[in-house]
Design an enzyme around this catalytic site. Structure first.
Site, PDB file in Angstrom:
ATOM      1  N   SER A   1       0.813  -1.216   0.000  1.00  0.00           N
ATOM      2  CA  SER A   1       0.000   0.000   0.000  1.00  0.00           C
ATOM      3  C   SER A   1       0.847   1.268   0.000  1.00  0.00           C
ATOM      4  O   SER A   1       0.424   2.299  -0.524  1.00  0.00           O
ATOM      5  CB  SER A   1      -0.940   0.004   1.204  1.00  0.00           C
ATOM      6  OG  SER A   1      -0.214  -0.046   2.410  1.00  0.00           O
TER       7      SER A   1
ATOM      8  N   HIS B   1       0.675   5.757   6.321  1.00  0.00           N
ATOM      9  CA  HIS B   1       0.584   6.245   4.961  1.00  0.00           C
ATOM     10  C   HIS B   1       0.761   7.765   4.957  1.00  0.00           C
ATOM     11  O   HIS B   1       0.876   8.384   6.009  1.00  0.00           O
ATOM     12  CB  HIS B   1      -0.761   5.829   4.352  1.00  0.00           C
ATOM     13  CG  HIS B   1      -0.940   4.336   4.335  1.00  0.00           C
ATOM     14  ND1 HIS B   1      -1.594   3.655   5.341  1.00  0.00           N
ATOM     15  CD2 HIS B   1      -0.519   3.399   3.450  1.00  0.00           C
ATOM     16  CE1 HIS B   1      -1.567   2.355   5.082  1.00  0.00           C
ATOM     17  NE2 HIS B   1      -0.925   2.185   3.939  1.00  0.00           N
TER      18      HIS B   1
ATOM     19  N   ASP C   1      -4.161   7.249  11.078  1.00  0.00           N
ATOM     20  CA  ASP C   1      -3.234   6.600  10.154  1.00  0.00           C
ATOM     21  C   ASP C   1      -1.925   7.375  10.201  1.00  0.00           C
ATOM     22  O   ASP C   1      -1.818   8.475   9.650  1.00  0.00           O
ATOM     23  CB  ASP C   1      -3.809   6.587   8.741  1.00  0.00           C
ATOM     24  CG  ASP C   1      -2.888   5.887   7.731  1.00  0.00           C
ATOM     25  OD1 ASP C   1      -1.752   5.534   8.104  1.00  0.00           O
ATOM     26  OD2 ASP C   1      -3.307   5.712   6.578  1.00  0.00           O
TER      27      ASP C   1
END
Length: 433
Positions: free
Chosen positions: A161, A412, A409
């Site tokens: 990802s 990311h 998060d």
């Protein structure tokens, strides 16, 4: 190729074994990692991005000063042997004047979980910094120049990802000159291909979090029903079958190896990692990562590719006061000072594996003429705790309740954001290498 600069990238074998033993004991069986999903431009589309990223706080009670000082961290920094006197990975973040190259309004390829502006993040200072090498100027990514040089070429980003996060920055930058055309995607939007028709450039992203064959037993929410089954001796045909068709290939991996898994060789169980309750030898995830990277580079070298190969190093997270699953957060709005964040246990293990493997591969490549580059984004990413979505992986998370508890998060990256500088570095490697 100069070998001495690579020797400084990692400790001697005895120190490595000692540290590795300590790290594995700390890791033990005490964590179970889930991987999150992230939507593409299609609403509600999921694809199992890290839901429970591995962070040092998961290893309680690891002391905060367990990892080395900033001075010692320099021993883990790679050197850019191919840029003459300038090591483009040795530098600092400095204020950038002007606007970002794109925004959420000028690029339609940003996934919703990384669309920090669109999700209501109130501060924008995280976009106002650029990476500046100490010994030279690093030009900003020039999309027009890059597209001209890439006429009739093909690119592929292969990995997890974070790889896709990087790819979206790449697509957004190029789309400011000519908007990409989406020409292929699989049902889950994990594998996609874009085309820039004026330049006949194709760019693909290939979902292969282990780079090797792996059976993953997770639902769309990232909930596992069984350990992942990783075949360490079999590379993932999702990318190997297309390998010879690409002119430029960027590989990256790392984080998924920390999940509980059963390891196979020759279709027989060799051992496992974090498989509590199973009667298997716990090998540790570093063994699997090392074996697969060796197989990756052996495959590349024996294929004698005409393409350029880039390997991007793993990237740190910045959870504070907990982990993903225990209320960890990342609310900083400016880059960290040197030494404020240290490379933690798990990220150190990944780095201690990948730098020696790519060192070995580059020595081999220098003898065979294979074009193999290192994109070492670990040190420069370590000091950017301000660049993650945090609570703004969700759409206006505090609109109804300013004290709402939401999942952060801190792994990311916001788009636009710090990883746009990864593409400044990438352009330097590709066009000047």
């Amino acid at each position: 190729m100069k070998q001495n600069s690579w020797r400084s990238a990692y400790y001697n074998q005895n120190h490595f074994v000692l540290k590795l033993g300590i790290s594995i004991l700390l890791v033990g069986f005490g964590f179970r990692l889930l991987f999150s999903h992230s939507s593409n431009v299609i609403p509600n589309e999921t694809d199992n991005i890290l839901i429970t990223p591995v962070v040092e706080n998961d290893l309680n009670p690891v002391p905060s000063d367990f990892v080395e000082s900033p001075k010692e961290f320099n021993q883990f920094q790679s050197k850019d042997d191919e840029s003459g006197e300038c090591d483009i990975f040795d530098g600092e973040w400095i204020p950038r004047s002007g606007s970002p190259a794109y925004t959420n309004n000028t690029c339609r390829w940003i996934e919703s979980h990384q669309n920090c502006m669109g999700n209501g993040r109130p501060d924008t200072g995280y976009i106002d910094w650029k990476w500046s090498p100490k010994a030279c100027e690093l030009p900003r990514f020039d999309a027009k120049k890059f597209l001209e040089r890439m006429r009739d070429k093909s690119w592929a980003f292969v990995g997890d990802s974070i790889t896709r996060n990087h790819l979206q920055s790449f697509i957004c930058l190029l789309s400011q000159v000519e908007d990409a055309v989406d020409i292929y995607h699989d049902e889950a939007y994990k594998n996609r291909k874009w085309h820039f028709p004026t330049y006949n450039l194709t760019v693909s992203v290939v979902w292969s979090p282990f780079l090797a064959k792996a059976e993953i037993f997770e639902d769309v929410n990232g909930v596992s029903t069984s350990e992942i089954e990783v075949h360490m001796d079999v590379l993932d045909k999702t990318w190997t079958e297309q390998f010879s068709t690409w002119d430029y290939i960027l590989f990256s991996s790392g984080k998924w190896f920390i999940k509980s898994a059963i390891y196979y060789e020759n279709n027989s169980i060799l051992g496992c990692h974090g498989c509590e309750g199973k009667n298997y030898t716990d090998l540790g995830f570093n063994i699997a990562y090392q074996k697969i990277l060796k197989n990756l580079f052996d495959f590349i070298m024996n294929s004698n590719p005409k393409s350029m190969i880039i390997y991007r190093t793993s990237t740190p997270d910045h959870f504070e006061n907990g982990s993903w699953s225990t209320g960890g957060s990342c609310d900083r709005t400016v880059p960290a000072k040197e030494g404020e964040f240290e490379l933690g246990v798990l990220n150190r293990i990944l780095r201690e594996v990948e730098l020696p493997e790519i060192s070995r591969a580059r020595e081999w490549a220098s003898e065979t003429g294979v074009k193999l580059k290192l994109l070492d984004v670990t040190p420069l990413s370590l000091v950017r705790p301000d660049g993650h979505p945090g609570p703004y992986r969700h759409f206006y998370p505090f609109a109804k309740d300013k004290n709402a508890k939401v999942q952060y998060d801190c792994l990311h990256w916001c788009l636009p954001g710090p990883i746009d500088s990864w593409n400044d570095l990438l352009m330097n490697l590709v066009l000047n290498g």
